[in-house]
Design a protein around this motif. Structure first.
Motif, PDB file in Angstrom:
ATOM      1  N   LEU A  39      54.922  -6.619 -12.843  1.00 50.72           N
ATOM      2  CA  LEU A  39      54.752  -7.664 -13.859  1.00 50.72           C
ATOM      3  C   LEU A  39      54.624  -7.067 -15.255  1.00 50.72           C
ATOM      4  CD1 LEU A  39      52.303 -10.390 -12.499  1.00 50.72           C
ATOM      5  CD2 LEU A  39      54.658 -10.678 -13.264  1.00 50.72           C
ATOM      6  N   ILE A  40      53.845  -6.021 -15.360  1.00 49.21           N
ATOM      7  CA  ILE A  40      53.665  -5.363 -16.655  1.00 49.21           C
ATOM      8  C   ILE A  40      54.984  -4.749 -17.115  1.00 49.21           C
ATOM      9  CG2 ILE A  40      52.497  -3.446 -17.839  1.00 49.21           C
ATOM     10  CD1 ILE A  40      50.075  -4.100 -15.895  1.00 49.21           C
ATOM     11  N   GLY A  41      55.713  -4.128 -16.187  1.00 48.31           N
ATOM     12  CA  GLY A  41      57.014  -3.539 -16.518  1.00 48.31           C
ATOM     13  C   GLY A  41      58.000  -4.575 -17.028  1.00 48.31           C
ATOM     14  N   ILE A  42      57.973  -5.769 -16.448  1.00 51.99           N
ATOM     15  CA  ILE A  42      58.827  -6.856 -16.934  1.00 51.99           C
ATOM     16  C   ILE A  42      58.403  -7.247 -18.343  1.00 51.99           C
ATOM     17  CG2 ILE A  42      59.424  -9.292 -16.628  1.00 51.99           C
ATOM     18  CD1 ILE A  42      59.081  -8.809 -13.550  1.00 51.99           C
ATOM     19  N   GLU A  43      57.094  -7.410 -18.516  1.00 56.00           N
ATOM     20  CA  GLU A  43      56.571  -7.874 -19.798  1.00 56.00           C
ATOM     21  C   GLU A  43      56.882  -6.921 -20.952  1.00 56.00           C
ATOM     22  OE1 GLU A  43      52.268  -9.145 -21.582  1.00 56.00           O
ATOM     23  OE2 GLU A  43      52.760  -9.772 -19.547  1.00 56.00           O
TER      24      GLU A  43
END
Length: 117
Positions: free
Chosen positions: A77-81
């Motif tokens: 999720l953080i990588g997407i964000e």
């Protein structure tokens, strides 16, 4: 049963390999190291647990693998964000991590029902 025959191990191995392939060019080495480690931890802990002799150790390592699923899903999720992981890729990874987590939950229930040695 050998761990290589288990669908949960096969799927988690494939997920880990996909993460390595997708992020091979990523230059944020701290993030890349953390997310690849959490993905790699899933099949590795399944394998380590099933190479042990006791049911208690199998349970322990399957539990660690399940925790790594949550860690990996969060990092995805953080990588997407932050733009490191394309959203469709990341959503696929998260979906697969949740399937693997449920499979590990079922495995843990089955192991908990066995006599521990």
């Amino acid at each position: 049963m050998r761990y290589e025959q288990m669908e949960v191990w096969q799927r988690s191995k494939q997920l880990s390999a996909a993460v390595y392939r997708e992020l091979k060019e990523l230059r944020d080495f701290g993030f890349k190291d953390q997310i690849t480690r959490s993905a790699l931890s899933i099949p590795s802990n399944i394998a380590e647990g099933f190479e042990r002799y006791s049911e208690r150790e199998k349970f322990r390592f399957a539990s660690i693998a399940k925790g790594s699923c949550g860690e990996f899903a969060t990092q995805t999720l953080i990588g997407i964000e932050v733009g490191y992981i394309p959203e469709p890729v990341g959503q696929h990874w998260r979906s697969e991590a949740m399937v693997i987590s449920r499979m590990l939950g079922s495995l843990l229930k089955a192991l908990a029902a066995r006599p521990r040695n």
